[in-house]
Design a protein around this motif. Structure first.
Motif, mmCIF file in Angstrom:
data_model
loop_
_atom_site.group_PDB
_atom_site.id
_atom_site.type_symbol
_atom_site.label_atom_id
_atom_site.label_comp_id
_atom_site.label_asym_id
_atom_site.label_seq_id
_atom_site.Cartn_x
_atom_site.Cartn_y
_atom_site.Cartn_z
ATOM 1 N N LEU A 152 0.636 -0.675 0.019
ATOM 2 C CA LEU A 152 0.037 0.220 -0.440
ATOM 3 C C LEU A 152 1.371 1.284 0.308
ATOM 4 C CD1 LEU A 152 -2.839 -1.302 2.795
ATOM 5 C CD2 LEU A 152 -2.806 -1.468 0.701
ATOM 6 N N SER A 153 0.947 1.404 -1.166
ATOM 7 C CA SER A 153 2.229 3.397 -1.218
ATOM 8 C C SER A 153 1.912 4.019 -0.427
ATOM 9 C CB SER A 153 1.990 3.305 -2.694
ATOM 10 O OG SER A 153 2.357 2.409 -3.648
ATOM 11 N N GLY A 154 2.759 5.336 -0.450
ATOM 12 C CA GLY A 154 2.473 6.386 0.375
ATOM 13 C C GLY A 154 1.087 6.769 0.344
ATOM 14 N N GLY A 155 0.027 6.822 1.309
ATOM 15 C CA GLY A 155 -0.989 7.605 0.386
ATOM 16 C C GLY A 155 -2.446 7.183 0.731
ATOM 17 N N VAL A 156 -2.335 6.111 0.365
ATOM 18 C CA VAL A 156 -3.359 4.661 -0.007
ATOM 19 C C VAL A 156 -4.562 4.979 0.683
ATOM 20 C CG1 VAL A 156 -3.589 3.198 -0.071
ATOM 21 C CG2 VAL A 156 -2.489 3.984 -1.667
ATOM 22 N N GLY A 157 -4.914 5.624 0.859
ATOM 23 C CA GLY A 157 -6.462 5.472 1.486
ATOM 24 C C GLY A 157 -7.225 3.836 1.786
ATOM 25 N N ILE A 158 -7.144 2.928 2.929
ATOM 26 C CA ILE A 158 -8.150 2.240 2.464
ATOM 27 C C ILE A 158 -9.195 2.219 2.793
ATOM 28 C CG2 ILE A 158 -8.356 -0.667 2.745
ATOM 29 C CD1 ILE A 158 -6.743 0.110 0.486
ATOM 30 N N GLY A 159 -10.999 2.239 2.823
ATOM 31 C CA GLY A 159 -11.892 2.667 3.709
ATOM 32 C C GLY A 159 -12.037 1.722 4.417
ATOM 33 N N GLY A 160 -13.159 2.050 5.507
ATOM 34 C CA GLY A 160 -13.098 1.449 6.582
ATOM 35 C C GLY A 160 -15.310 1.624 6.785
ATOM 36 N N VAL A 161 -15.605 -0.082 6.835
ATOM 37 C CA VAL A 161 -17.160 -0.196 7.345
ATOM 38 C C VAL A 161 -18.024 -0.193 8.023
ATOM 39 C CG1 VAL A 161 -16.418 -1.210 4.872
ATOM 40 C CG2 VAL A 161 -16.641 -2.714 6.890
ATOM 41 N N VAL A 171 -11.598 -5.586 -0.163
ATOM 42 C CA VAL A 171 -11.301 -6.667 -0.115
ATOM 43 C C VAL A 171 -9.635 -6.036 -0.857
ATOM 44 C CG1 VAL A 171 -11.014 -9.397 -0.427
ATOM 45 C CG2 VAL A 171 -12.665 -8.192 0.924
ATOM 46 N N VAL A 172 -8.140 -6.411 -0.759
ATOM 47 C CA VAL A 172 -7.066 -6.130 -1.705
ATOM 48 C C VAL A 172 -6.424 -7.339 -1.252
ATOM 49 C CG1 VAL A 172 -4.630 -5.061 -1.755
ATOM 50 C CG2 VAL A 172 -6.805 -4.013 -1.189
ATOM 51 N N GLU A 173 -6.693 -8.854 -2.767
ATOM 52 C CA GLU A 173 -6.301 -9.102 -2.547
ATOM 53 C C GLU A 173 -4.694 -9.679 -2.898
ATOM 54 O OE1 GLU A 173 -7.850 -12.375 -5.169
ATOM 55 O OE2 GLU A 173 -10.391 -10.921 -4.234
ATOM 56 N N ASP A 174 -3.863 -10.885 -2.184
ATOM 57 C CA ASP A 174 -1.875 -10.629 -1.889
ATOM 58 C C ASP A 174 -1.015 -10.740 -3.581
ATOM 59 O OD1 ASP A 174 -3.178 -12.474 -0.210
ATOM 60 O OD2 ASP A 174 -2.156 -14.881 -1.115
ATOM 61 N N ASP A 175 -0.364 -10.137 -2.815
ATOM 62 C CA ASP A 175 0.464 -9.644 -4.199
ATOM 63 C C ASP A 175 0.019 -8.315 -4.886
ATOM 64 O OD1 ASP A 175 2.295 -11.673 -3.574
ATOM 65 O OD2 ASP A 175 0.689 -13.040 -4.559
ATOM 66 N N VAL A 176 -0.945 -7.663 -4.220
ATOM 67 C CA VAL A 176 -1.279 -6.447 -5.190
ATOM 68 C C VAL A 176 -0.456 -5.024 -4.899
ATOM 69 C CG1 VAL A 176 -2.955 -4.647 -5.238
ATOM 70 C CG2 VAL A 176 -3.675 -6.811 -5.419
ATOM 71 N N LEU A 177 -0.238 -4.453 -6.235
ATOM 72 C CA LEU A 177 0.463 -3.264 -5.775
ATOM 73 C C LEU A 177 -0.825 -2.061 -6.105
ATOM 74 C CD1 LEU A 177 2.887 -1.036 -5.193
ATOM 75 C CD2 LEU A 177 2.361 -0.733 -7.959
ATOM 76 N N VAL A 178 -0.899 -1.206 -4.851
ATOM 77 C CA VAL A 178 -1.744 -0.151 -4.605
ATOM 78 C C VAL A 178 -0.813 1.102 -4.878
ATOM 79 C CG1 VAL A 178 -3.637 1.140 -3.531
ATOM 80 C CG2 VAL A 178 -3.701 -1.328 -3.984
ATOM 81 N N GLY A 179 -0.557 1.658 -6.154
ATOM 82 C CA GLY A 179 -0.206 3.189 -6.134
ATOM 83 C C GLY A 179 -0.852 4.274 -4.824
ATOM 84 N N ARG A 192 -5.776 -10.519 -7.211
ATOM 85 C CA ARG A 192 -4.910 -10.739 -6.498
ATOM 86 C C ARG A 192 -4.401 -10.339 -7.613
ATOM 87 N NH1 ARG A 192 -1.870 -16.754 -5.692
ATOM 88 N NH2 ARG A 192 -0.025 -15.576 -4.982
ATOM 89 N N GLY A 193 -2.588 -10.157 -7.573
ATOM 90 C CA GLY A 193 -1.706 -10.067 -8.661
ATOM 91 C C GLY A 193 -1.638 -8.699 -8.797
ATOM 92 N N SER A 194 -2.819 -7.942 -9.215
ATOM 93 C CA SER A 194 -3.008 -6.820 -9.414
ATOM 94 C C SER A 194 -1.751 -5.328 -9.713
ATOM 95 C CB SER A 194 -4.586 -6.594 -9.665
ATOM 96 O OG SER A 194 -4.850 -7.657 -10.514
ATOM 97 N N VAL A 195 -1.735 -4.194 -10.146
ATOM 98 C CA VAL A 195 -1.532 -2.956 -10.096
ATOM 99 C C VAL A 195 -2.050 -2.331 -10.310
ATOM 100 C CG1 VAL A 195 0.239 -1.669 -10.723
ATOM 101 C CG2 VAL A 195 1.120 -3.969 -10.918
ATOM 102 N N VAL A 196 -2.219 -1.082 -9.167
ATOM 103 C CA VAL A 196 -3.595 -0.050 -8.694
ATOM 104 C C VAL A 196 -2.974 0.713 -9.581
ATOM 105 C CG1 VAL A 196 -5.360 0.941 -8.315
ATOM 106 C CG2 VAL A 196 -5.214 -1.484 -8.240
ATOM 107 N N GLY A 197 -2.926 1.565 -10.556
ATOM 108 C CA GLY A 197 -1.793 3.248 -10.547
ATOM 109 C C GLY A 197 -1.948 3.776 -9.441
ATOM 110 N N ALA A 198 -1.461 5.059 -9.418
ATOM 111 C CA ALA A 198 -1.055 5.565 -8.602
ATOM 112 C C ALA A 198 -2.332 6.790 -8.719
ATOM 113 C CB ALA A 198 -0.046 6.907 -8.704
ATOM 114 N N GLY A 199 -2.924 6.820 -7.794
ATOM 115 C CA GLY A 199 -4.147 8.112 -7.855
ATOM 116 C C GLY A 199 -5.701 7.561 -8.076
ATOM 117 N N ASP A 260 6.958 -5.309 -13.670
ATOM 118 C CA ASP A 260 8.987 -4.555 -13.089
ATOM 119 C C ASP A 260 8.585 -3.320 -12.215
ATOM 120 O OD1 ASP A 260 7.467 -3.161 -15.276
ATOM 121 O OD2 ASP A 260 8.896 -2.968 -16.443
ATOM 122 N N LYS A 261 7.032 -2.552 -11.749
ATOM 123 C CA LYS A 261 7.286 -1.134 -11.072
ATOM 124 C C LYS A 261 6.491 -1.966 -9.824
ATOM 125 C CE LYS A 261 7.121 2.175 -15.130
ATOM 126 N NZ LYS A 261 5.867 3.566 -15.124
ATOM 127 N N ALA A 262 6.582 -3.272 -9.798
ATOM 128 C CA ALA A 262 6.401 -3.700 -8.078
ATOM 129 C C ALA A 262 6.896 -4.504 -7.778
ATOM 130 C CB ALA A 262 4.357 -4.659 -8.794
#
Ligand code: COA
Length: 275
Positions: A152-161, A171-179, A192-199, A260-262
């Motif tokens: 979970l990169s700098g400043g990422v906001g994961i909401g609460g419920v 739910v953020v599954e294994d091996d994910v990069l959240v930009g 799983r395994g996804s890359v979510v771009g910054a912002g 490669d960026k993850a």
């Protein structure tokens, strides 16, 4: 004898009558929070057969009851003073978790071995998987379920419920990069395994669109092994032409492929704690 789940449900039904002096209620709720804290139970999980997120509502109710039953106390730390109802998590080194000054997690959050908390925040009921990095100013909201080896990169906001009570955790599954600075809220899900771009903004109202076909794949769900970025879609509305957000799946990774960026830098994750 009633199970803990039944006791919590009964307490929830009579929550209007409960007070902090009710020893039996406090003990039952505390037992549930201790189970969450040790990672022996979890608020939500992905059902292996159906692939759907299953929410254990009684644990969310236990968390809400703990807010009702706990009393405020003042905590002093050097020149800092805090006033809150819930205690913080403890014994990090024993559990193989590295916590940089400025980070905090509440008791009732579970941090698996190898987790690194940069100055960040993890709320009650959240679960953070093995070797996951919660980077600076990232926040993991109540009950959110974060997998293993996630960044979970700098400043990422994961909401609460916790509110509304029927809300499904993120739910953020294994091996994910959240930009950096992405906001993932309200029961959104990253496969799983996804890359979510910054912002990127992702919630169950946001269409997730395949960039190759133009097909709307879902609302609020990034499929596994995707490279996805925040984008906008044209909308004609009575007031004119607007651009509303969407998430664009730029391409798919092969299962098990690491973008490669993850790539993770192991040196930032060493703990000096054998696991
Ligand atoms: C999503 C990401 C991995 C894409 O990287 P990539 O696969 O190498 O893709 P590219 O950089 O070639 O970008 C592909 C296209 O998406 C666009 N794009 C890339 N990142 C984007 C983002 N975050 N939001 C919106 N559009 C983005 C690019 O402008 C490019 O458009 P073009 O095809 O018109 O040139 C990367 O841009 C990113 O955001 N990484 C996360 C960075 C981060 O937060 N790191 C945290 C640790 S410091």
């Amino acid at each position: 004898m009633a199970t803990l789940e039944e006791s919590i449900d009964t307490l929830w039904e009579r929550r209007g009558e409960l007070s902090a002096g009710d020893g039996e209620a406090v003990a039952a709720v505390d037992e549930a929070i201790a189970l969450l804290d040790r990672g022996e139970v979890r608020v939500a999980e992905v059902d292996e057969r159906s692939g759907e997120v299953v929410v254990h509502e009684w644990l969310k109710r236990a968390i809400l009851l703990t807010f009702q039953l706990a009393q405020m106390s003042t905590i002093e730390l050097g020149p800092f003073e805090f006033a809150d109802k819930l205690p913080l998590k403890r014994d990090y080194a024993a559990h193989g978790v590295r916590v940089v000054p400025g980070a905090s997690a509440r008791r009732g959050a579970f941090l698996d071995r190898g987790v690194v908390l940069m100055p960040s925040y993890v709320n009650i009921g959240a679960r953070v998987g093995r070797d996951t990095m919660v980077d600076t100013w990232a926040t993991v909201g109540s009950c959110a379920q974060i997998g293993d080896r996630v960044h979970l990169s700098g400043g990422v906001g994961i909401g609460g419920v916790l509110e509304p009570p029927n809300a499904v955790p993120v739910v953020v599954e294994d091996d994910v990069l959240v930009g950096s600075r992405s906001m993932i809220t309200d029961g959104a899900r990253v496969g799983r395994g996804s890359v979510v771009g910054a912002g990127t903004i992702l919630n169950p109202s946001i269409p997730v669109v395949d960039a190759t076909t133009g097909e709307e794949l879902s609302r609020g769900v990034v499929p596994p092994w995707s490279v996805a970025v925040g984008a906008s879609r044209r909308r004609e509305l009575p007031g004119g032409e607007f651009f509303l957000p969407c998430v664009l799946v730029l391409r798919r990774l092969a299962e098990g492929e690491r973008h490669d960026k993850a790539a993770l830098n192991a040196v930032l994750r060493t703990h000096g704690v054998s696991t």
